[in-house]
Design a protein around this motif. Structure first.
Motif, PDB file in Angstrom:
ATOM      1  N   LEU A  53       0.843  -1.195   0.000  1.00 57.45           N
ATOM      2  CA  LEU A  53       0.000   0.000   0.000  1.00 57.45           C
ATOM      3  C   LEU A  53       0.876   1.241   0.000  1.00 57.45           C
ATOM      4  O   LEU A  53       0.617   2.204  -0.726  1.00 57.45           O
ATOM      5  N   ALA A  54       1.933   1.211   0.788  1.00 58.31           N
ATOM      6  CA  ALA A  54       2.853   2.345   0.852  1.00 58.31           C
ATOM      7  C   ALA A  54       3.413   2.642  -0.535  1.00 58.31           C
ATOM      8  O   ALA A  54       3.367   3.780  -1.008  1.00 58.31           O
ATOM      9  N   VAL A  55       3.914   1.624  -1.190  1.00 54.59           N
ATOM     10  CA  VAL A  55       4.483   1.811  -2.520  1.00 54.59           C
ATOM     11  C   VAL A  55       3.407   2.280  -3.499  1.00 54.59           C
ATOM     12  O   VAL A  55       3.657   3.137  -4.349  1.00 54.59           O
ATOM     13  N   LEU A 112       0.823   4.118  -2.923  1.00 54.11           N
ATOM     14  CA  LEU A 112       0.545   5.543  -2.736  1.00 54.11           C
ATOM     15  C   LEU A 112       1.642   6.395  -3.360  1.00 54.11           C
ATOM     16  O   LEU A 112       1.364   7.409  -3.997  1.00 54.11           O
ATOM     17  N   PRO A 124      12.941   7.390  -1.620  1.00 56.84           N
ATOM     18  CA  PRO A 124      11.733   6.752  -2.140  1.00 56.84           C
ATOM     19  C   PRO A 124      11.063   5.759  -1.186  1.00 56.84           C
ATOM     20  O   PRO A 124       9.856   5.852  -0.944  1.00 56.84           O
ATOM     21  N   LEU A 135       9.576   7.694   1.657  1.00 55.68           N
ATOM     22  CA  LEU A 135       8.454   8.523   1.222  1.00 55.68           C
ATOM     23  C   LEU A 135       7.196   7.668   1.132  1.00 55.68           C
ATOM     24  O   LEU A 135       6.115   8.076   1.560  1.00 55.68           O
ATOM     25  N   ALA A 136       7.343   6.480   0.594  1.00 56.38           N
ATOM     26  CA  ALA A 136       6.207   5.567   0.467  1.00 56.38           C
ATOM     27  C   ALA A 136       5.593   5.307   1.840  1.00 56.38           C
ATOM     28  O   ALA A 136       4.385   5.448   2.036  1.00 56.38           O
ATOM     29  N   VAL A 137       6.419   4.955   2.798  1.00 56.13           N
ATOM     30  CA  VAL A 137       5.922   4.671   4.139  1.00 56.13           C
ATOM     31  C   VAL A 137       5.311   5.926   4.754  1.00 56.13           C
ATOM     32  O   VAL A 137       4.282   5.869   5.421  1.00 56.13           O
ATOM     33  N   HIS A 138       5.935   7.056   4.482  1.00 56.89           N
ATOM     34  CA  HIS A 138       5.435   8.318   5.017  1.00 56.89           C
ATOM     35  C   HIS A 138       4.011   8.579   4.541  1.00 56.89           C
ATOM     36  O   HIS A 138       3.138   8.985   5.320  1.00 56.89           O
ATOM     37  N   LEU A 139       3.771   8.354   3.270  1.00 62.12           N
ATOM     38  CA  LEU A 139       2.439   8.583   2.713  1.00 62.12           C
ATOM     39  C   LEU A 139       1.418   7.652   3.356  1.00 62.12           C
ATOM     40  O   LEU A 139       0.302   8.049   3.673  1.00 62.12           O
ATOM     41  N   ARG A 140       1.797   6.405   3.553  1.00 64.35           N
ATOM     42  CA  ARG A 140       0.867   5.464   4.165  1.00 64.35           C
ATOM     43  C   ARG A 140       0.562   5.881   5.600  1.00 64.35           C
ATOM     44  O   ARG A 140      -0.584   5.883   6.026  1.00 64.35           O
ATOM     45  N   ARG A 141       1.598   6.260   6.317  1.00 64.27           N
ATOM     46  CA  ARG A 141       1.395   6.726   7.689  1.00 64.27           C
ATOM     47  C   ARG A 141       0.470   7.936   7.713  1.00 64.27           C
ATOM     48  O   ARG A 141      -0.369   8.068   8.606  1.00 64.27           O
TER      49      ARG A 141
END
Lengths: 210, 210
Positions: free
Chosen positions: A127-129, A131, B124, B127-133
């Motif tokens: 999901l993270a990727v 997004l 990258p 950033l992916a994890v940041h968006l999910r959080r």
DNA sequence: GAGATTAGAGTCAGTCGCTGACACTTGACA
DNA sequence: TGTCAAGTGTCAGCGACTGACTCTAATCTC
């Protein structure tokens, strides 16, 4: 388009086989629970071969998404120059829905792709990727729109705003597709259409006149 | 609040040391280029100890963010019940800005946290994890707002819409903080305030009256 | 205050994702 | 037909992470 040589066909064949095996395992056992060794064992190739076709486990999970997005971007770029931005986006997404079905089916069953989509949304690391990929694509689309309309992306917020709204609808649409029980490509097309119709009026004005 | 025992203090001390060392290395060498072995070597503990304190390398990168978010959520929950949703969000974020400074400083220098923020946005995988959080937190906030206002999150879109708008502002604010050269906590506070003032009118109405 | 308890840290071995280097096989092409 | 190179296999190794065990020392009990 000429038929590629035997070598190329063989290569494509192992790639397709790896992809199908990977998605099948991901969606049945779960992404984290599936090892690359299991995938390559199912296809009977070496692990090294897997990593020559896919940069990593994740890339296999997003391979079909990648196809869909590429196809959409191409469709967007081919829209007539006179179309207003929102009409172009709408036309590209609806136009590509049809082609997408066949296009996917040539590699993996559409039903497998649906399960994959669901899996991505329910697997935290994916999901993270997902997004991140989404916002990257929004940026690309905004670039295309800005160029079409001849506005400066750095100073004019309208391309990004329009794309953000549009992407929001696409995101919801995608989620509904993934969440639904047995939704046909036709019905998702209808939903997309109605949602976009809802959003349209606010964005349809010609930027150059206003 | 009673002083914790020696054991607890020692534990906290190694955790803090690991966190500081990790962020220092991440921000100077780069996240991907930093190995866990390097972090534990800098603190002179075993690798196993690192993984007892942090679920993974990523968790170390987000540890301070986590603190900030927790503090914000607590501040939000403590807002007076009579406040309109937007006022509560505004009050919570502005109120927590102050406390955050000291709170962070107790563990790592604020300047290091700034660098960490920048690093997350330019790496990258982070950033992916940041968006999910981010979207996970938006969901939490929406839940709190819905409860405060006594509306049903499942049927009423207003909490999520309000939170989405609010989070958008917070995201921009955060990015500006990360991008800016040497921005004090005071100046970021001022920017946050002015941005939120801009957004306010559209959301400030009392939902129960309307 | 001495001994039992237990939480925190170390050690070691192993799994999994992923990469580089090298050798081999077999289409492609002159 | 012989050369070239693309696709693959093999092997060795790194880095993130985990489980099982041991040891040490803070805490608790009597």
């Amino acid at each position: 388009m000429t038929v590629p040589g035997l070598r190329e066909r063989k290569k494509q064949h192992t790639r397709d086989a790896l992809l199908r095996a990977a998605l099948e395992l991901f969606t049945t056992k779960g992404y984290e629970e599936t090892t690359v060794d299991e995938i390559v064992e199912a296809v009977d190739v070496s692990q090294r071969t897997f990593f020559r076709h896919f940069a990593g486990k994740q890339e296999a999970a997003f391979a079909v998404q990648e196809m869909v997005e590429t196809r959409f971007m191409r469709a967007l770029c081919e829209r007539p120059a006179g179309e207003a931005p929102f009409a172009a986006l709408r036309g590209a997404v609806l136009g590509s829905w049809d082609a997408v079905g066949e296009s996917i089916e040539a590699v993996v069953p559409v039903e497998l792709h649906m399960r994959t989509y669901r899996m991505i949304e329910s697997t935290p690391s994916l999901l993270a990727v997902h997004l991140r990929r989404s916002i990257e694509m929004e940026e690309q689309i905004a670039g295309v729109i800005a160029e079409r309309e001849g506005v400066d992306l750095a100073t004019d917020p309208r391309p990004r705003v329009a794309v953000a709204a549009f992407s929001g609808v696409m995101r919801v649409t995608g989620r509904m597709w993934g969440a639904g029980e047995e939704i046909s490509v036709d019905s998702i097309r209808a939903i997309t259409e109605s949602y976009l119709d809802h959003l349209g009026p606010a964005l349809a004005e010609d930027w150059r006149k206003a």
